[in-house]
Design a protein around this motif. Structure first.
Motif, PDB file in Angstrom:
ATOM      1  N   ASN A 167      34.730  42.718  48.501  1.00 14.83           N
ATOM      2  CA  ASN A 167      34.215  41.689  47.587  1.00 14.83           C
ATOM      3  C   ASN A 167      33.044  42.196  46.759  1.00 14.83           C
ATOM      4  O   ASN A 167      32.462  41.451  45.980  1.00 14.83           O
ATOM      5  N   GLN A 210      31.053  42.563  53.231  1.00 13.83           N
ATOM      6  CA  GLN A 210      32.426  42.347  52.735  1.00 13.83           C
ATOM      7  C   GLN A 210      32.670  43.327  51.593  1.00 13.83           C
ATOM      8  O   GLN A 210      32.632  42.963  50.414  1.00 13.83           O
ATOM      9  N   TYR A 233      30.416  36.644  39.606  1.00 15.68           N
ATOM     10  CA  TYR A 233      31.646  36.755  38.803  1.00 15.68           C
ATOM     11  C   TYR A 233      31.478  36.260  37.376  1.00 15.68           C
ATOM     12  O   TYR A 233      32.418  36.305  36.599  1.00 15.68           O
ATOM     13  N   GLY A 239      35.714  35.531  43.036  1.00 13.64           N
ATOM     14  CA  GLY A 239      35.354  35.486  44.454  1.00 13.64           C
ATOM     15  C   GLY A 239      34.446  36.616  44.918  1.00 13.64           C
ATOM     16  O   GLY A 239      34.272  36.817  46.118  1.00 13.64           O
ATOM     17  N   ALA A 240      33.862  37.343  43.992  1.00 12.81           N
ATOM     18  CA  ALA A 240      32.947  38.437  44.374  1.00 12.81           C
ATOM     19  C   ALA A 240      31.802  37.895  45.236  1.00 12.81           C
ATOM     20  O   ALA A 240      31.426  36.727  45.132  1.00 12.81           O
ATOM     21  N   ALA A 241      31.258  38.753  46.079  1.00 10.76           N
ATOM     22  CA  ALA A 241      30.139  38.341  46.931  1.00 10.76           C
ATOM     23  C   ALA A 241      28.958  37.889  46.069  1.00 10.76           C
ATOM     24  O   ALA A 241      28.682  38.480  45.021  1.00 10.76           O
TER      25      ALA A 241
END
Ligand SMILES: *Cc1c(COP(=O)(O)O)cnc(C)c1O
Length: 423
Positions: free
Chosen positions: A309, A306, A245, A253-255
């Protein structure tokens, strides 16, 4: 005076017209100011939203709505291979083979997972060497890992600090500390680019020294990825982790991402915590006992991808691919050098830039250290009121990060002009 200002502004605008990456600016949203847009120099904390992100999310919502479970195979970007579809771009950004990189979880989680594999204290060899003033999450991760193994952090953690009166850590001091611990060192863990000072460490040299001492070397690349040139494979780095991020613009909150060197990914005996997504694909759905790790960095994945994400990260990585990481880094050097040159006449008793001067030892961020932290906080507030987004880190530092993908020379000029007036 007014003529000087007009000339300086005209120069910045001329640089922007010559900038072959200049058009990428329009592919990001800037936060709104009372009049127009903010000057955004906070891409080192949270990258801006790519204009294409919304459509990318809509695409996955549509595929979920219309295909449901079928989306794993038939979505436009099949969810089954979603993380794999990000690997090419990431491998070019961190300098490694596609099978050495993966997207999963979040930074601190990945740090813990990889420490479980690569911090294996035993006998005399149980120390971790890190830089003093590491990012808090890294300090907590290392402290709690050491305790988890039953050791005392005061005894097991070696911190290398700047010398008296200095702000940067001398690489020679890191190397010397490694040399002094050849019998006891298990791991060297460094924040590749320090979040506070902006110092970019010589990863290749530190890694070589760690290996010569019989230890492994891992890096937290939160502030390095998408920012400075990296060659993790050739530098023989054992493992690295990062979040998506900051300069990668993956959204809050990105993976996160992880790198594991091929010599480790192909070693199934390395202890790890397994889950079905890290299992060899040919036997993953046989629903049988016996974990068989994939021979890639994905061998450390555990859970179903995810997807939501990763969507914005995917949109942003497409822009990195289009711009080309080398071209971005060339622009970044120019942009940061321009920022440094405009800050130089403002430096003095109020603040000074503590980030290294040498282009190879820094990325897009310059850290302004205020003699009086109270003054630093005040300037930070005033900048915000003037429509400039920077951030303040205790003690006393305003971080200014022109990101080459969307910042312009005019941004830099305007920022320095506003700062000059505030001072
Ligand atoms: C931003 C950052 C983190 C954040 O970790 P998360 O697990 O993503 O919250 C950790 N370490 C460093 C060095 C950072 O700069």
């Amino acid at each position: 005076m007014l003529q000087d200002i007009a000339q300086a502004l005209a120069y910045a605008q001329q640089k922007d017209r010559e900038d072959e990456l200049g058009s990428f600016r329009s592919r990001f949203y800037f936060p709104r100011a009372p009049e127009g847009e903010m000057i955004y120099f906070c891409g080192n904390s949270l990258g801006l939203q790519p204009v294409g992100a919304e459509d990318s999310i809509q695409q996955e919502l549509t595929d979920w709505r219309e295909l449901a479970i079928g989306g794993y195979w038939q979505a436009r970007n099949p969810w089954m291979s979603y993380p794999a579809s990000l690997r090419g771009a990431l491998a070019r950004i961190v300098g490694c083979g596609e099978e050495e990189v993966t997207v999963m979880n979040a930074l601190t989680v990945n740090l813990h997972l990889l420490l479980l594999s690569f911090y294996r204290p035993g006998g005399q060899r149980r120390k971790i060497l890190m830089e003093a003033g590491a990012f808090p999450s890294d300090m907590y991760a290392v402290e709690t890992q050491v305790r988890w193994h039953g050791y005392d952090p005061r005894e097991a953690i070696i911190e290398v600090a700047p010398r008296e009166g200095e702000k940067l850590i001398r690489e020679e001091d890191i190397l010397a500390a490694i040399d002094r611990s050849t019998d006891s060192l298990a791991l060297v863990l460094i924040g590749g680019l320090n979040y506070y000072t902006g110092q970019f460490f010589d990863i290749q040299r530190i890694t070589a020294a760690a290996h010569a001492a019989g230890a492994l070397a891992g890096y937290d690349l939160a502030h390095a990825v998408g920012n400075v040139p990296l060659r993790l494979h050739d530098w023989e780095v054992d493992f690295a982790v990062w979040c998506s991020y900051k300069y990668l613009n993956g959204g809050p909150g990105a993976a996160g991402g992880a790198f594991v060197h091929r010599r480790h990914t192909t070693d199934p005996t390395i202890p790890r915590l397994g889950g079905w997504w890290g299992n060899d694909e040919s036997s993953r759905f046989k629903m049988q006992k016996g974990f068989v790790p994939k021979a890639t960095a994905e061998g450390w994945s555990m859970s179903t991808a995810q997807v939501f994400n990763m969507v914005c990260l995917r949109a942003s990585l497409a822009l990195f691919e289009e711009a080309g990481i080398e071209r971005l880094q060339a622009k970044s050097r120019e942009l940061t050098a321009y920022l440094a040159s405009l800050l130089a006449p403002l430096e003095g008793p109020v603040f000074r830039v503590i980030t290294p001067v040498e282009p190879d030892r820094r990325g897009a961020q310059l850290s302004l250290l205020f003699n009086d932290p109270e003054r630093g906080r005040k300037v930070q507030r005033e900048l915000q009121e003037e429509g400039v987004v920077t951030d303040y880190r205790e003690p006393g530092v305003i971080r200014v990060a022109p990101a080459p993908l969307y910042n312009s020379f005019e941004d830099v000029y305007r920022f320095c002009h506003i700062l000059g007036q505030l001072l």
